[in-house]
Design an enzyme around this catalytic site. Sequence first.
Site, PDB file in Angstrom:
ATOM      1  N   ARG A   1       0.865  -1.105  -0.156  1.00 52.12           N
ATOM      2  CA  ARG A   1       0.026  -0.037  -0.078  1.00 52.12           C
ATOM      3  C   ARG A   1       0.749   1.296  -0.006  1.00 52.12           C
ATOM      4  O   ARG A   1       0.517   2.440   0.405  1.00 52.12           O
ATOM      5  CB  ARG A   1      -1.206   0.055   1.248  1.00 52.12           C
ATOM      6  CG  ARG A   1      -1.967  -1.149   1.144  1.00 52.12           C
ATOM      7  CD  ARG A   1      -3.176  -0.894   2.178  1.00 52.12           C
ATOM      8  NE  ARG A   1      -3.960  -2.045   2.113  1.00 52.12           N
ATOM      9  CZ  ARG A   1      -3.920  -3.215   2.719  1.00 52.12           C
ATOM     10  NH1 ARG A   1      -2.763  -3.347   3.668  1.00 52.12           N
ATOM     11  NH2 ARG A   1      -4.827  -4.222   2.652  1.00 52.12           N
TER      12      ARG A   1
ATOM     13  N   LYS B   1       1.454  11.225 -10.168  1.00 57.44           N
ATOM     14  CA  LYS B   1       0.588  10.423 -11.015  1.00 57.44           C
ATOM     15  C   LYS B   1       1.161   9.355 -11.401  1.00 57.44           C
ATOM     16  O   LYS B   1       2.094   9.347 -12.197  1.00 57.44           O
ATOM     17  CB  LYS B   1      -0.009  11.562 -12.072  1.00 57.44           C
ATOM     18  CG  LYS B   1      -1.097  12.281 -11.640  1.00 57.44           C
ATOM     19  CD  LYS B   1      -1.752  13.159 -12.687  1.00 57.44           C
ATOM     20  CE  LYS B   1      -2.730  12.422 -13.916  1.00 57.44           C
ATOM     21  NZ  LYS B   1      -2.791  13.074 -14.805  1.00 57.44           N
TER      22      LYS B   1
ATOM     23  N   GLU C   1       5.637  19.181 -23.783  1.00 61.56           N
ATOM     24  CA  GLU C   1       5.061  19.461 -22.444  1.00 61.56           C
ATOM     25  C   GLU C   1       5.718  20.827 -22.054  1.00 61.56           C
ATOM     26  O   GLU C   1       4.900  21.396 -21.407  1.00 61.56           O
ATOM     27  CB  GLU C   1       5.414  18.282 -21.559  1.00 61.56           C
ATOM     28  CG  GLU C   1       5.085  17.054 -21.818  1.00 61.56           C
ATOM     29  CD  GLU C   1       3.300  17.090 -21.704  1.00 61.56           C
ATOM     30  OE1 GLU C   1       2.903  17.884 -21.063  1.00 61.56           O
ATOM     31  OE2 GLU C   1       2.889  16.091 -21.903  1.00 61.56           O
TER      32      GLU C   1
ATOM     33  N   LYS D   1       4.596  23.074 -13.135  1.00 63.64           N
ATOM     34  CA  LYS D   1       4.012  21.839 -12.751  1.00 63.64           C
ATOM     35  C   LYS D   1       4.029  21.770 -11.266  1.00 63.64           C
ATOM     36  O   LYS D   1       2.827  21.161 -10.782  1.00 63.64           O
ATOM     37  CB  LYS D   1       4.381  20.730 -13.274  1.00 63.64           C
ATOM     38  CG  LYS D   1       3.737  19.154 -13.076  1.00 63.64           C
ATOM     39  CD  LYS D   1       3.960  18.110 -13.875  1.00 63.64           C
ATOM     40  CE  LYS D   1       2.958  16.994 -13.677  1.00 63.64           C
ATOM     41  NZ  LYS D   1       3.063  15.886 -14.457  1.00 63.64           N
TER      42      LYS D   1
ATOM     43  N   GLU E   1      -6.068  16.197  -8.793  1.00 60.50           N
ATOM     44  CA  GLU E   1      -6.707  16.395 -10.482  1.00 60.50           C
ATOM     45  C   GLU E   1      -8.265  16.993 -10.045  1.00 60.50           C
ATOM     46  O   GLU E   1      -9.121  16.385 -10.700  1.00 60.50           O
ATOM     47  CB  GLU E   1      -6.767  15.216 -11.288  1.00 60.50           C
ATOM     48  CG  GLU E   1      -6.578  15.725 -12.655  1.00 60.50           C
ATOM     49  CD  GLU E   1      -6.077  14.720 -13.877  1.00 60.50           C
ATOM     50  OE1 GLU E   1      -5.321  15.224 -14.563  1.00 60.50           O
ATOM     51  OE2 GLU E   1      -6.693  13.464 -13.352  1.00 60.50           O
TER      52      GLU E   1
ATOM     53  N   ARG F   1      -5.551  21.157 -11.476  1.00 54.65           N
ATOM     54  CA  ARG F   1      -4.585  20.266 -12.333  1.00 54.65           C
ATOM     55  C   ARG F   1      -5.172  19.685 -13.499  1.00 54.65           C
ATOM     56  O   ARG F   1      -4.332  19.297 -14.421  1.00 54.65           O
ATOM     57  CB  ARG F   1      -4.362  18.955 -11.400  1.00 54.65           C
ATOM     58  CG  ARG F   1      -3.212  18.124 -11.924  1.00 54.65           C
ATOM     59  CD  ARG F   1      -2.749  17.183 -10.723  1.00 54.65           C
ATOM     60  NE  ARG F   1      -1.608  16.272 -11.067  1.00 54.65           N
ATOM     61  CZ  ARG F   1      -1.101  15.467 -10.382  1.00 54.65           C
ATOM     62  NH1 ARG F   1      -0.947  15.651  -9.081  1.00 54.65           N
ATOM     63  NH2 ARG F   1       0.019  14.839 -10.995  1.00 54.65           N
TER      64      ARG F   1
ATOM     65  N   ASN G   1      -3.600  18.961 -18.649  1.00 57.64           N
ATOM     66  CA  ASN G   1      -3.986  18.116 -19.801  1.00 57.64           C
ATOM     67  C   ASN G   1      -4.327  18.837 -21.032  1.00 57.64           C
ATOM     68  O   ASN G   1      -4.908  18.325 -22.048  1.00 57.64           O
ATOM     69  CB  ASN G   1      -5.358  17.507 -19.318  1.00 57.64           C
ATOM     70  CG  ASN G   1      -4.941  16.291 -18.227  1.00 57.64           C
ATOM     71  OD1 ASN G   1      -3.886  15.665 -18.458  1.00 57.64           O
ATOM     72  ND2 ASN G   1      -5.896  16.115 -17.201  1.00 57.64           N
TER      73      ASN G   1
ATOM     74  N   HIS H   1      -3.948  16.999 -24.135  1.00 52.50           N
ATOM     75  CA  HIS H   1      -3.899  15.467 -24.172  1.00 52.50           C
ATOM     76  C   HIS H   1      -5.196  14.809 -24.239  1.00 52.50           C
ATOM     77  O   HIS H   1      -4.980  13.451 -24.665  1.00 52.50           O
ATOM     78  CB  HIS H   1      -3.437  15.478 -22.716  1.00 52.50           C
ATOM     79  CG  HIS H   1      -2.117  15.591 -22.454  1.00 52.50           C
ATOM     80  ND1 HIS H   1      -1.699  16.894 -22.681  1.00 52.50           N
ATOM     81  CD2 HIS H   1      -1.203  14.859 -21.748  1.00 52.50           C
ATOM     82  CE1 HIS H   1      -0.235  16.896 -22.154  1.00 52.50           C
ATOM     83  NE2 HIS H   1       0.142  15.720 -21.719  1.00 52.50           N
TER      84      HIS H   1
ATOM     85  N   HIS I   1      -3.913  11.712 -26.417  1.00 50.75           N
ATOM     86  CA  HIS I   1      -3.929  10.249 -26.008  1.00 50.75           C
ATOM     87  C   HIS I   1      -4.563   9.558 -26.868  1.00 50.75           C
ATOM     88  O   HIS I   1      -4.375   8.305 -27.119  1.00 50.75           O
ATOM     89  CB  HIS I   1      -4.791  10.396 -24.582  1.00 50.75           C
ATOM     90  CG  HIS I   1      -3.818  10.663 -23.261  1.00 50.75           C
ATOM     91  ND1 HIS I   1      -4.124  10.982 -22.094  1.00 50.75           N
ATOM     92  CD2 HIS I   1      -2.311  10.866 -23.154  1.00 50.75           C
ATOM     93  CE1 HIS I   1      -3.150  11.400 -21.162  1.00 50.75           C
ATOM     94  NE2 HIS I   1      -2.197  11.159 -22.053  1.00 50.75           N
TER      95      HIS I   1
ATOM     96  N   HIS J   1       4.784  10.479 -27.207  1.00 57.07           N
ATOM     97  CA  HIS J   1       3.827  11.318 -26.575  1.00 57.07           C
ATOM     98  C   HIS J   1       3.814  12.753 -26.722  1.00 57.07           C
ATOM     99  O   HIS J   1       2.858  13.069 -27.324  1.00 57.07           O
ATOM    100  CB  HIS J   1       4.041  11.310 -24.980  1.00 57.07           C
ATOM    101  CG  HIS J   1       3.373  11.775 -24.288  1.00 57.07           C
ATOM    102  ND1 HIS J   1       1.931  11.710 -23.848  1.00 57.07           N
ATOM    103  CD2 HIS J   1       3.419  12.980 -23.460  1.00 57.07           C
ATOM    104  CE1 HIS J   1       1.081  12.307 -23.159  1.00 57.07           C
ATOM    105  NE2 HIS J   1       2.076  13.248 -22.702  1.00 57.07           N
TER     106      HIS J   1
END
Length: 361
Positions: A122, A144, A186, A228, A238, A242, A246, A249, A253, A265
């Site tokens: 965990r 993330k 980015e 960031k 998010e 946040r 994206n 994106h 994606h 990417h």
Amino acid sequence: MTTTRIPVTGATPEANYHVLVGNGLLGHLGEVLGQRVKKVLVIHPQALEANGQVVVEQLQADGYQVYQAVIPDAEEGKRLEVAGFCWQALGQADFTRSDAIVSVGGGAVTDLAGFVAATWLRGIRVVHVPTTFLGMVDAAVGGKTGINTAEGKNLVGAFHPPAAVLCDLDALSTLPVNELLTGMAETVKCGFIADPVILDLIEQHPQEAKDPGSAVLRELVERSVRVKAEVVSADLKESGRREFLNYGHTLGHAIENNERYQWRHGAAVAIGMIFAAELGRTAGTLSEDVVERHHRILNLLGLPTEYRYDQWPKLLEVMKRDKKTRGGLLRFVVLDDVARPRIMEVPDPSVLFAVYQELVH
């Protein structure tokens, strides 16, 4: 040059960490791992065997018991089977909650290693040593983590902040030029959503921006990380600001999925930013000048701005499964101006298809 330390604030004081930017940073590994750690699993792709070995030797010299997990390159490494292989390595070596993982590589390695660290017992410590431009300015910062499934990218994951990120700029000198430039998408994103100085630097110093040893490139890395870090510190999971990270994106994606992750990417995100800019222009909120600036900057970096006409039905299907979709409504990050992002919900796919016509060839 001195080492720059950029703070990232977590949900609790224990989750606070620093992103270090500079040269020759591996000597800081012992400091950021802490004294309780006894065993370290170094996760790196096959293509970075030499880089991984340097990290292993540094950790051994610091007195840690070191293990290695060599995983497939790029997105092939972000699969459940690879995570299972890493869990097996941790179990066989009897890793406890006080032990740690170190990732060495690009964004895919960071995502996979972070996910493994988040799920083992965990949650155990992870330190990221990104070796690509993309890894430094994006994937390694923010906590993330995720792996891909047949249905899409990063659909399985967890939020798990690292103990530290070491952005050793020496690693960039060995990168192929196209790898450096696709990662810079980015950085361009950070410029459009938050820091216009990034855009000015690329426009005024296009050659230095592509030079791994230049002061301009270092400033681009630091400014991107600060953007960031500030956003992530304000919104770890998010739920608000946040989402602005994206930008580009949602379509990006979908293109990656459509290309079976054979595209970089950054190349997909570059096209996604053009789409988002055209969406803002169509909605009447973004000026023609800012849309043209998208084209100009991405062209300076040799990044793509067009995609194939006949792929729209496939792209739309993938976007409908995007994590940002709410109640069947597609959501896009758009701009009202440079550094003024917002979320737009689009109920009518025909609007999106009309916008898509602006970037097809």
